[in-house]
Motif scaffolding. Structure first.
Motif, PDB file in Angstrom:
ATOM      1  N   MET A 223       0.438  -0.873  -0.159  1.00  0.00           N
ATOM      2  CA  MET A 223      -0.137   0.033   0.025  1.00  0.00           C
ATOM      3  C   MET A 223       1.194   1.032   0.087  1.00  0.00           C
ATOM      4  O   MET A 223       0.153   2.017  -0.015  1.00  0.00           O
ATOM      5  CB  MET A 223      -1.103   0.022   1.324  1.00  0.00           C
ATOM      6  N   ILE A 224       1.955   1.192   0.854  1.00  0.00           N
ATOM      7  CA  ILE A 224       3.162   2.348   0.429  1.00  0.00           C
ATOM      8  C   ILE A 224       3.855   2.901  -1.047  1.00  0.00           C
ATOM      9  O   ILE A 224       4.606   3.460  -0.789  1.00  0.00           O
ATOM     10  CB  ILE A 224       3.905   2.173   1.314  1.00  0.00           C
ATOM     11  N   GLY A 225       3.352   1.594  -2.131  1.00  0.00           N
ATOM     12  CA  GLY A 225       4.024   2.183  -3.098  1.00  0.00           C
ATOM     13  C   GLY A 225       5.121   2.007  -3.219  1.00  0.00           C
ATOM     14  O   GLY A 225       6.293   1.096  -2.729  1.00  0.00           O
ATOM     15  N   GLN A 226       5.662   3.769  -3.682  1.00  0.00           N
ATOM     16  CA  GLN A 226       7.082   3.526  -3.980  1.00  0.00           C
ATOM     17  C   GLN A 226       7.863   4.014  -2.984  1.00  0.00           C
ATOM     18  O   GLN A 226       9.154   3.584  -3.032  1.00  0.00           O
ATOM     19  CB  GLN A 226       7.608   4.925  -4.999  1.00  0.00           C
ATOM     20  N   GLU A 227       7.737   4.018  -1.476  1.00  0.00           N
ATOM     21  CA  GLU A 227       8.229   4.219  -0.465  1.00  0.00           C
ATOM     22  C   GLU A 227       8.326   2.394   0.070  1.00  0.00           C
ATOM     23  O   GLU A 227       9.863   1.877   0.518  1.00  0.00           O
ATOM     24  CB  GLU A 227       7.231   4.370   0.595  1.00  0.00           C
ATOM     25  N   ALA A 228       8.084   1.516  -0.206  1.00  0.00           N
ATOM     26  CA  ALA A 228       8.090   0.566  -0.087  1.00  0.00           C
ATOM     27  C   ALA A 228       8.913  -0.555  -0.555  1.00  0.00           C
ATOM     28  O   ALA A 228      10.426  -1.353  -0.514  1.00  0.00           O
ATOM     29  CB  ALA A 228       6.992  -0.691  -0.953  1.00  0.00           C
ATOM     30  N   VAL A 229       9.288   0.561  -2.282  1.00  0.00           N
ATOM     31  CA  VAL A 229      10.773   0.237  -2.675  1.00  0.00           C
ATOM     32  C   VAL A 229      11.768   0.780  -2.691  1.00  0.00           C
ATOM     33  O   VAL A 229      12.746   0.049  -2.048  1.00  0.00           O
ATOM     34  CB  VAL A 229      10.419   0.187  -4.597  1.00  0.00           C
ATOM     35  N   ASN A 230      11.777   1.511  -2.154  1.00  0.00           N
ATOM     36  CA  ASN A 230      12.684   2.258  -1.569  1.00  0.00           C
ATOM     37  C   ASN A 230      13.524   2.072  -0.130  1.00  0.00           C
ATOM     38  O   ASN A 230      14.802   1.952   0.088  1.00  0.00           O
ATOM     39  CB  ASN A 230      12.316   3.665  -1.425  1.00  0.00           C
ATOM     40  N   LYS A 248      -0.668  -7.051   2.144  1.00  0.00           N
ATOM     41  CA  LYS A 248      -1.869  -6.064   1.594  1.00  0.00           C
ATOM     42  C   LYS A 248      -2.258  -5.790   0.115  1.00  0.00           C
ATOM     43  O   LYS A 248      -2.301  -4.720  -0.236  1.00  0.00           O
ATOM     44  CB  LYS A 248      -1.643  -4.967   2.757  1.00  0.00           C
ATOM     45  N   LEU A 249      -1.672  -6.568  -1.236  1.00  0.00           N
ATOM     46  CA  LEU A 249      -2.536  -6.520  -1.927  1.00  0.00           C
ATOM     47  C   LEU A 249      -3.496  -6.280  -2.650  1.00  0.00           C
ATOM     48  O   LEU A 249      -3.964  -5.572  -3.703  1.00  0.00           O
ATOM     49  CB  LEU A 249      -1.839  -7.487  -2.622  1.00  0.00           C
ATOM     50  N   ASP A 250      -4.651  -6.941  -1.462  1.00  0.00           N
ATOM     51  CA  ASP A 250      -5.652  -6.967  -1.517  1.00  0.00           C
ATOM     52  C   ASP A 250      -6.398  -5.681  -1.354  1.00  0.00           C
ATOM     53  O   ASP A 250      -7.264  -5.041  -2.452  1.00  0.00           O
ATOM     54  CB  ASP A 250      -6.431  -7.782  -1.440  1.00  0.00           C
ATOM     55  N   GLY A 251      -5.509  -4.937  -1.159  1.00  0.00           N
ATOM     56  CA  GLY A 251      -6.113  -3.098  -1.016  1.00  0.00           C
ATOM     57  C   GLY A 251      -5.452  -2.363  -1.410  1.00  0.00           C
ATOM     58  O   GLY A 251      -5.315  -1.551  -1.678  1.00  0.00           O
ATOM     59  N   ASP A 252      -4.480  -3.157  -2.464  1.00  0.00           N
ATOM     60  CA  ASP A 252      -3.434  -1.735  -2.739  1.00  0.00           C
ATOM     61  C   ASP A 252      -4.141  -1.452  -4.972  1.00  0.00           C
ATOM     62  O   ASP A 252      -3.454  -3.113  -5.156  1.00  0.00           O
ATOM     63  CB  ASP A 252      -2.028  -2.671  -3.295  1.00  0.00           C
ATOM     64  N   ALA A 253      -4.572  -0.925  -5.498  1.00  0.00           N
ATOM     65  CA  ALA A 253      -5.250  -1.213  -6.490  1.00  0.00           C
ATOM     66  C   ALA A 253      -4.815  -0.299  -7.699  1.00  0.00           C
ATOM     67  O   ALA A 253      -4.574  -0.995  -8.879  1.00  0.00           O
ATOM     68  CB  ALA A 253      -6.753   0.183  -6.863  1.00  0.00           C
ATOM     69  N   ARG A 254      -3.280  -0.204  -7.563  1.00  0.00           N
ATOM     70  CA  ARG A 254      -2.274   0.403  -8.110  1.00  0.00           C
ATOM     71  C   ARG A 254      -1.118  -0.840  -8.248  1.00  0.00           C
ATOM     72  O   ARG A 254      -0.824  -1.043  -9.599  1.00  0.00           O
ATOM     73  CB  ARG A 254      -1.452   1.702  -7.201  1.00  0.00           C
ATOM     74  N   GLY A 255      -0.316  -1.446  -7.644  1.00  0.00           N
ATOM     75  CA  GLY A 255       0.127  -2.422  -7.645  1.00  0.00           C
ATOM     76  C   GLY A 255       1.855  -1.977  -7.935  1.00  0.00           C
ATOM     77  O   GLY A 255       2.604  -2.633  -8.366  1.00  0.00           O
TER      78      GLY A 255
END
Length: 449
Positions: A223-230, A248-255
């Motif tokens: 869910m935290i997007g690019q911050e997850a990658v960093n 929490k992939l079930d709550g992330d519409a972006r991926g």
């Protein structure tokens, strides 16, 4: 999961479907749209740039098959590149070394779902014939040890914990406890960090050095997007972990995290968590995920999940009752219980090719089997077996007993009658070798009450 990206990619392919040939112009437009779709999905910009360049080059290359439509060709190329982007092939957990017990060290930021993942992993390993032990080495967060004990109880896996703020001591003693009690896998839940804290990172490095884990898994909240990658990049520089777990992939519409993290840290995604239940943990297969992103479903995972969770004997018995036209509300209730074991309805719908297009996402949000279960449980044995005997007074009694309304009871009985009729038709036509398209059932109104 990936809803926005899937919709935007589908729109791009639709634009190409009317084109007769692949050329610089229509590919240029398609690449612009794909680039925007990926960026809006929070995919790392450098990853997006490389991805688009690869797709463009292959779309205009000499290997393009001229006999297929531009849309078909681009879908194939995009699918292949998505698979490569996410790692190419599934990388399993490697616990086949000579040491017993094998040790899995789990690290990640606080709030990422790390402790819950430990219990889910223990559950999966136990189902596969292993004998895991959970070790509560998150000694700083007050509720962490109790949380792990509670989760361990839910999955019936023992938890080792001591009342000391010494993570290394807890971990080493946990491994020794596993040897004494014939446990062949130790899962060490380390302290979550609110941020990349130097003292905590040093502790994690020490745990790695002294434990010599067979696998280090980094858990990250999708869910935290690019911050997850960093965050993954920083952890990998210090721990050189073996694999990533996306929660929490079930709550992330972006991926975006799923599409970026492999390219940035060059470590495979091994698991993905798609719900809160103990069984809501799936292996990560890049090819299957690419198909889901492109709206092709994931029928292999659907079948595997069904084989893992469904009672084969009950399913065969239900099929036999269908053939004899004996399917009743008891059977329907049993099927609901088996369906619930397979995970979220939305996740299951995404796995079946084309079904996500037939059933709008809004119809799946907030689904609750509770009212249906309550209504059926408020019926007598005879009423469940012969719903046709349920008259007005019986309906009132059932409504009172289930905490629902007479209208709800009427709706369930009507829909069950239609469903039984449809299922009988499907069964008969399947036996005769003919195919039919099932009608849409409209239980969603009752499910959402």
């Amino acid at each position: 999961m990936f809803d926005n990206l899937s919709d935007r990619l589908e729109a791009t392919f639709t634009k190409l479907s009317g084109q007769a040939t692949i050329n610089e112009v229509n590919i240029g437009i398609a690449m612009r749209d794909i680039k925007r779709a990926l960026i809006s999905a929070d995919v790392n910009y450098k990853v997006v740039k490389k991805f688009v360049e690869e797709v463009r080059a292959k779309s205009l290359g000499e290997g393009v098959v001229k006999s297929v439509s531009p849309a078909q060709m681009i879908v194939k190329i995009v699918n292949d590149e998505l698979v490569e982007l996410m790692g190419g092939e599934h990388k399993p957990l490697d616990l086949n070394g000579s040491r017993i017990p094998a040790v899995v060290m789990v690290a990640g930021l606080q709030g990422s779902g790390k402790t819950t993942f430990c219990a889910k992993l223990a559950r999966r390993l136990k189902k596969n014939g292993r004998h895991p032990l959970l070790v509560a080495a998150d000694v700083y967060r007050p509720a962490a040890v109790e949380q792990l004990k509670t989760l361990g109880g839910q999955v019936d896996v023992p938890v080792y914990a001591i009342d000391e703020q010494d993570a290394l001591k807890v971990a080493l003693e946990g491994v020794e406890e596993a040897r004494k009690t014939a446990r062949d896998v130790v899962i060490v839940d380390t302290a979550g960090r609110l941020q990349v804290d130097e003292a905590m990172m040093v502790e994690a490095e020490t745990l790695k050095e002294k434990l010599g884990p067979d696998e280090i898994l980094f858990v990250v909240d999708a869910m935290i997007g690019q911050e997850a990658v960093n965050t993954a990049k920083i952890f990998n520089e210090r721990l050189d972990f073996d694999g990533v777990v996306l929660t929490k992939l079930d709550g992330d519409a972006r991926g975006g995290a799923a599409l970026s993290i492999k390219q940035v840290v060059d470590k495979p995604i091994k698991f993905m968590s798609v719900g809160e239940k103990p069984d809501d943990l799936d292996l990560f297969y890049p090819d299957r995920m690419a198909q889901r992103i492109l709206g092709m479903g994931d029928i292999v995972s659907f079948v595997e999940k069904a084989q893992e969770t469904l009672d084969l004997e009950k399913t065969q018995e239900m099929q036999s009752r269908l053939l004899k036209n004996e399917f009743d509300l008891n059977d329907f209730y049993d099927q609901l219980q088996q369906l619930k074991k397979m995970g979220s309805i939305q996740g299951l719908v995404e796995m079946v090719p084309g079904l996500n297009k037939m059933i709008p996402k809004q119809d799946l949000e907030g689904l609750d089997f509770g009212p249906i279960e309550a209504i059926i449980c408020s019926m007598t044995k005879d009423e469940k077996h012969r719903p046709e005997i349920i008259n007005g007074s019986r309906r009132q009694r059932i409504a009172r007993g289930s905490g629902t309304s007479v209208q709800d009871v009427n709706m369930l009985l009507k829909q069950f009658k239609e469903m039984k009729k449809m299922m009988g038709s499907v069964t008969r036509m399947t036996k005769s070798g003919r195919k039919i398209m099932p009608q849409n059932l409209n239980l969603d109104k009752l499910l959402k009450k």
